[in-house]
Write a protein that holds these residues in place. Structure first.
Motif, PDB file in Angstrom:
ATOM      1  N   GLY B 282      31.992 -45.011 -45.879  1.00  0.00           N
ATOM      2  CA  GLY B 282      32.855 -45.401 -44.770  1.00  0.00           C
ATOM      3  C   GLY B 282      34.089 -46.187 -45.137  1.00  0.00           C
ATOM      4  N   ILE B 481      31.325 -50.962 -43.225  1.00  0.00           N
ATOM      5  CA  ILE B 481      30.730 -50.642 -41.924  1.00  0.00           C
ATOM      6  C   ILE B 481      31.799 -50.737 -40.832  1.00  0.00           C
ATOM      7  CG2 ILE B 481      29.118 -51.461 -40.150  1.00  0.00           C
ATOM      8  CD1 ILE B 481      27.234 -52.295 -42.442  1.00  0.00           C
ATOM      9  N   GLU B 482      32.602 -51.782 -40.921  1.00  0.00           N
ATOM     10  CA  GLU B 482      33.654 -51.994 -39.931  1.00  0.00           C
ATOM     11  C   GLU B 482      34.629 -50.819 -39.928  1.00  0.00           C
ATOM     12  OE1 GLU B 482      33.803 -54.403 -37.744  1.00  0.00           O
ATOM     13  OE2 GLU B 482      35.752 -53.787 -36.932  1.00  0.00           O
ATOM     14  N   SER B 484      34.140 -47.714 -41.012  1.00  0.00           N
ATOM     15  CA  SER B 484      33.578 -46.435 -40.562  1.00  0.00           C
ATOM     16  C   SER B 484      33.350 -46.447 -39.048  1.00  0.00           C
ATOM     17  CB  SER B 484      32.288 -46.091 -41.307  1.00  0.00           C
ATOM     18  OG  SER B 484      31.227 -46.895 -40.888  1.00  0.00           O
ATOM     19  N   TYR B 485      33.053 -47.623 -38.510  1.00  0.00           N
ATOM     20  CA  TYR B 485      32.912 -47.753 -37.055  1.00  0.00           C
ATOM     21  C   TYR B 485      34.241 -47.461 -36.363  1.00  0.00           C
ATOM     22  CZ  TYR B 485      32.404 -50.315 -32.599  1.00  0.00           C
ATOM     23  OH  TYR B 485      32.398 -50.687 -31.282  1.00  0.00           O
ATOM     24  N   GLN B 487      36.666 -45.748 -37.519  1.00  0.00           N
ATOM     25  CA  GLN B 487      37.003 -44.345 -37.693  1.00  0.00           C
ATOM     26  C   GLN B 487      36.210 -43.473 -36.722  1.00  0.00           C
ATOM     27  OE1 GLN B 487      36.868 -43.060 -41.760  1.00  0.00           O
ATOM     28  NE2 GLN B 487      37.741 -41.080 -41.214  1.00  0.00           N
ATOM     29  N   ALA B 488      34.941 -43.806 -36.519  1.00  0.00           N
ATOM     30  CA  ALA B 488      34.113 -43.029 -35.591  1.00  0.00           C
ATOM     31  C   ALA B 488      34.687 -43.110 -34.172  1.00  0.00           C
ATOM     32  CB  ALA B 488      32.671 -43.535 -35.620  1.00  0.00           C
ATOM     33  N   LEU B 593      24.429 -56.261 -39.890  1.00  0.00           N
ATOM     34  CA  LEU B 593      24.924 -55.897 -38.545  1.00  0.00           C
ATOM     35  C   LEU B 593      24.798 -57.046 -37.542  1.00  0.00           C
ATOM     36  CD1 LEU B 593      23.352 -52.387 -38.528  1.00  0.00           C
ATOM     37  CD2 LEU B 593      25.772 -52.787 -38.254  1.00  0.00           C
TER      38      LEU B 593
END
Lengths: 157, 593
Positions: B282, B481-482, B484-485, B487-488, B593
């Motif tokens: 991510g 993680i941040e 990829s979030y 981007q999602a 998380l």
């Protein structure tokens, strides 16, 4: 299915339900592909669900025990390494043996089309591949929750 | 003395990255010798004039498709770049010639004019027999180097008959539990005539020892062996998440491998510092670049702390990057990586040997960029990504097969992937001129900008106490993680269009023929390991494992020697790995998380 609604819309729907949706996101087996579940956990929280995460490398026993202890409504299983036909049925079997068949199970990951009916037949629904719109996954959870946990017949959204 | 009390790293001076950043900003104010100051000012004025009088009225009439254009990692982009944007870049200092410091233009003087990149397709599935057959198929069709994918139990250091391996044996790679499996995997493949890359990390030392033992059996001296073990544990904690022990235990083993290879296997790349998985997990291009290089610097510090000479050992650190869809940002990333690595090694770690300053890298096209929807589109994606890697000066390349969003590649799809590289290599003429995008105002500006962004991350990681501490705090993991979030959500909101996924969707998807591994693999492998355990000299195994235990307990012993001895006695992967687990336990990642 109606698509194109925003996450805010679904948050309103989820918040309007008489009970909060509690979901365990779990990665069974030796599978560390956690990008997708990390995104989903945040998105589930964004729309107002209560989310617990098993972490990677969870055993089937651990997953089922956590689900029972935490009294979750739904287990969301992710498998990206081709072992879904081993681990998903094992979770279902374990839930049965523990008398916890009221816990709903949905799946996702690299799941070939031909495996999907087999998983559906034992109660693992969804079976979403990567790249599935977040909305589709959220709708599926709400639909199953409303129908099977809340037993509401006419709930349209 | 247990590893917990052992000091693996000595102190290195702090504040280097801040100084470098200051230098970068000061330099931006200058005009390089290349440019005439007056002309640069004129260009700047003309650009402003163009913007006001031509461009802005134009977009007022017909507005642009987006309110903001940016690279995939979020660097905002102007509509056009000019000499003004690169006015501070000094040709000889910052770019220079291929094979010359700081190697922005490539690590070798003649690049692909001399030798094309190695076509190295990551493959492995099922039993060692299955994979041996696939390797030979690929070699017959023009693959020029091997790359082995191991299954999940192997990657975690478990044997095929371990209860934890149930359902996973041979699924995502080849199953290797003992030297016997390794012998079958490389049957009829002479190890001195091919280089082999093995994607193995937590149990790298055991698998590498098996490879060495096999070479011995084939009568090949260690110094004739060429190849790579990934052996990059830091990115495991950051992204790939296949560890066995706490970081210090793995780092100590890596140190021992460095030492062993420097002495006995001088042509072996004993670490492939990997951004690939960081990106797939991510990260954006900046994060991939920064975290990977910082991991690399950490290994350099590990080696120096062990008393090794970086002029020697740094020659055998190689890299592994991702190539994904933002074509120019990817190319700039490869160029920036080479420049940063050589500059920092020279300046901060005092490396003088030019060969030890080269950032040589393998590239794999992005698996995440592939879609199960309209899978033939993946051939196009892979082609674009592969071309970026070639224009970025890669040393070897893996192109994904179009069906990999669904399964391991079928033979047909695997062949198209090889052919993709051959078409780029033989039909496009891109091999003729080295680093052809150099001098593009945009590419040079972006290369420079990525360098700056990477230094910002280096500084931040140093503030957290270095990469190992940053990992324990979960910093790079959370950054990924941040990203990829974000981007999602962009894909969900169609700010980012993925053809066939959120736009240009086909109503019906054809069901593809997919590849399945033989369901009997687990049984076959279990029988084999049982047979090995029965026929080996168990007394010899026990003694060898005792020696491994002593080495685990005493970090001053080089652990490679006893492990080599143990695998030769047909000790299993898990028998060796479990000793470390018993002593040091596993690793639980921080809450992310």
């Amino acid at each position: 299915m109606e698509v194109g609604k925003s996450l805010i819309y679904y948050r309103e729907i989820v918040n309007s339900l008489p009970k909060k949706i509690k979901i365990l996101v779990a990665k069974p087996g030796l599978d560390a592909h956690d990008r997708g579940v990390h995104v989903l956990i945040r998105v589930f929280r964004d729309v107002g669900m209560e989310v617990i995460y098993s972490g990677i490398l969870a055993s089937v026993d651990q997953i089922v025990q956590t689900a029972i202890d935490e009294d979750v409504d739904i287990i969301a299983l992710s498998s990206m390494n081709g072992a879904h036909m081993v681990h998903f049925p094992a979770v279902i079997e374990k839930l049965k043996s523990k008398g916890a068949t009221d816990i709903l199970v949905i799946g996702g990951g690299i799941i070939p089309e031909e495996d999907k009916p087999k998983l559906e037949a034992i109660g693992v629904t969804g079976n979403f591949n990567p790249g599935t719109p977040l909305e589709v996954i959220i709708r599926h959870i709400i639909e199953r929750f409303v129908k099977e946990k809340l037993k509401l017949k006419d709930f349209n959204f | 003395m247990l590893i917990r009390e052992y000091k693996l790293f000595k102190e290195f001076p702090k504040g280097y990255w801040k100084i470098k950043l200051k230098e970068i900003y000061e330099k931006r104010e200058r005009i390089s010798k290349l440019y005439n100051e007056e002309e640069i000012k004129r260009i700047k004025n003309e650009e402003e004039k163009w913007r006001k009088e031509i461009y802005e009225p134009w977009i007022k009439k017909s507005s642009e498709r987006k309110s903001k254009f940016e690279t995939a990692s979020g660097i905002e982009l102007k509509p056009v770049y000019t000499p003004y944007d690169v006015k501070h870049i000094d040709y000889l200092e910052d770019l220079n010639f291929p094979g010359c410091f700081p190697f922005t233009r490539g690590v070798y003087p003649s690049m692909y004019r001399g030798k094309l990149w190695t076509i190295r397709q990551f493959s492995g599935f099922g039993t060692p027999e299955d994979t041996n057959k696939r390797l030979k198929f690929l070699l017959e069709h023009g693959e020029t180097g091997l790359s082995i994918a191991f299954d999940m139990p192997t990657l975690y250091g478990y044997d095929c008959d371990s209860p934890i391996a149930f359902g996973e044996v041979g699924k995502m790679g080849v199953s290797i539990s003992t030297l016997k499996d390794m012998e079958i995997l490389f049957k009829d493949i002479p190890l001195d005539q091919i280089t082999t890359s093995m994607t193995i990390n937590a149990p790298a030392v055991v698998i590498f020892a098996m490879y060495l033992a096999l070479a011995e059996k084939q009568g090949i001296p260690f110094d004739k062996l060429g190849g790579t073990i990934q052996n990059d544990i830091l990115k495991e904690y950051i992204a790939q998440k296949e560890w066995a022990y706490p970081p210090e235990v793995h780092l100590r083993i890596i140190r021992d491998i460095m030492e062993f290879c420097t002495k006995h296997v001088p042509k072996w790349n004993y670490i492939s510092v990997s951004g690939y998985h960081i990106r797939e997990a991510g990260a954006n291009a900046i994060q991939e670049l920064a975290f990977t290089l910082m991991d690399g610097f950490t290994y350099v510090e590990l080696g120096i702390s062990a008393g090794l000479d970086p002029n020697e050992f740094a020659q055998r650190i190689s890299f592994f990057f991702n190539s994904t869809m933002d074509f120019f940002e990817e190319i700039a990333k490869f160029r920036a990586a080479r420049r940063i690595w050589s500059k920092v090694l020279k300046e901060r770690y005092g490396v003088t040997n030019p060969r030890a300053l080269l950032l040589r890298f393998h590239t794999q096209t992005s698996g995440v960029s592939l879609t199960w929807q309209q899978p033939l589109n993946n051939i196009i994606r892979t082609t674009i990504e592969a071309l970026a890697a070639v224009l970025g000066g890669t040393q070897s390349l893996h192109t994904n097969a179009y069906d990999e969003a669904l399964c391991l590649p079928t033979e047909e799809a695997a062949l198209v992937a090889v052919r993709t590289q051959q078409i780029i290599a033989y039909e496009t003429n891109v091999d003729a001129v080295i680093d052809p995008l150099a001098g593009s105002y945009y590419v040079e500006w972006l290369t420079d900008r990525l360098e700056e962004e990477a230094y910002k991350y280096f500084d931040k990681i140093e503030e957290l106490g270095g990469m190992v501490e940053a990992i324990k705090k979960g910093y790079p993991q959370r950054e990924i993680i941040e990203n990829s979030y974000k981007q999602a959500l962009k894909v969900e909101n169609k700010e980012l269009i993925i053809v066939g996924v959120n736009e240009f969707i086909n109503k019906e998807e054809k069901v593809m023929k997919i590849f399945r591994t033989d369901p009997n693999v687990e049984e076959i492998q279990k029988q084999r390991i049982e047979e090995v355990k029965r026929s080996r000299d168990n007394k010899k195994v026990k003694e060898a494992l005792e020696e491994v235990r002593r080495a685990f307990l005493d970090p001053s012993i080089n652990i490679v020697y006893p492990i080599l001895k143990a695998v030769k006695a047909y000790a299993t992967l898990q028998e060796i790995m479990d000793i470390g687990r018993e002593i040091y336990g596993g690793w639980k990642e921080p809450d992310l998380l």
